[in-house]
Design a protein around this motif. Structure first.
Motif, PDB file in Angstrom:
ATOM      1  N   HIS A 206      32.530 137.264  33.308  1.00 17.51           N
ATOM      2  CA  HIS A 206      31.605 137.289  34.432  1.00 17.51           C
ATOM      3  C   HIS A 206      31.611 135.900  35.069  1.00 17.51           C
ATOM      4  O   HIS A 206      31.509 134.904  34.359  1.00 17.51           O
ATOM      5  N   ILE A 207      31.730 135.831  36.376  1.00 11.81           N
ATOM      6  CA  ILE A 207      31.700 134.557  37.080  1.00 11.81           C
ATOM      7  C   ILE A 207      30.319 134.351  37.698  1.00 11.81           C
ATOM      8  O   ILE A 207      29.672 135.313  38.128  1.00 11.81           O
ATOM      9  N   VAL A 208      29.863 133.106  37.712  1.00 13.03           N
ATOM     10  CA  VAL A 208      28.651 132.734  38.425  1.00 13.03           C
ATOM     11  C   VAL A 208      29.021 131.558  39.338  1.00 13.03           C
ATOM     12  O   VAL A 208      29.626 130.579  38.888  1.00 13.03           O
ATOM     13  N   VAL A 209      28.675 131.692  40.609  1.00 13.50           N
ATOM     14  CA  VAL A 209      28.961 130.677  41.622  1.00 13.50           C
ATOM     15  C   VAL A 209      27.636 130.150  42.165  1.00 13.50           C
ATOM     16  O   VAL A 209      26.806 130.927  42.631  1.00 13.50           O
ATOM     17  N   VAL A 210      27.442 128.839  42.076  1.00  7.92           N
ATOM     18  CA  VAL A 210      26.260 128.208  42.658  1.00  7.92           C
ATOM     19  C   VAL A 210      26.715 127.505  43.938  1.00  7.92           C
ATOM     20  O   VAL A 210      27.595 126.647  43.912  1.00  7.92           O
ATOM     21  N   THR A 211      26.117 127.904  45.046  1.00  4.92           N
ATOM     22  CA  THR A 211      26.471 127.359  46.361  1.00  4.92           C
ATOM     23  C   THR A 211      25.378 126.408  46.817  1.00  4.92           C
ATOM     24  O   THR A 211      24.194 126.727  46.720  1.00  4.92           O
ATOM     25  N   ARG A 212      25.812 125.241  47.319  1.00  2.64           N
ATOM     26  CA  ARG A 212      24.863 124.249  47.833  1.00  2.64           C
ATOM     27  C   ARG A 212      25.270 123.823  49.234  1.00  2.64           C
ATOM     28  O   ARG A 212      26.427 123.543  49.493  1.00  2.64           O
TER      29      ARG A 212
END
Length: 119
Positions: free
Chosen positions: A83-89
């Protein structure tokens, strides 16, 4: 792909978090490419991500040094694999210093608490 936009802000920086199932590095890279087809995400300052796969943990800091490792540690603690988790800022003009890691943790926690466990 699940996307949670505008989940938090700090000193002008705004955050989103996304995630979904992936089976290998190529699928993880494709996941991020698909996310960035949305112009808003393509223009983000950072799209930091991590995934724990059978082939081992993978991450990309995308210029937010150390943030990928924060994501990996949280995924490992939750035992969330493939499972991938992407945190965008989106940078808001003020440096966050060490608080940026707390915001990454907050974003990942939001994802883990609100994701659809079926996908």
């Amino acid at each position: 792909m699940q996307v949670f936009e505008a989940i938090l802000s700090d000193r002008g920086s705004k955050y989103a978090v996304s995630g979904g199932p992936v089976g290998n590095r190529a699928e993880a890279v494709e996941f991020v490419k698909t996310l960035c087809k949305d112009r808003k995400f393509a223009k983000a300052t950072h799209n930091t991500w991590g995934a724990v796969l059978d082939e081992g943990p993978i991450k990309n800091d995308d210029g937010e040094s150390g943030a990928g490792m924060v994501i990996l540690r949280m995924l490992e603690r939750e035992e969330l694999r493939d499972h991938i988790v992407v945190v965008t800022r989106w940078y808001g003009g003020k440096k966050l210093g060490g608080d940026r890691f707390r915001r990454v943790q907050d974003a990942v926690r939001y994802y883990l608490d609100h994701r659809d466990p079926q996908g």
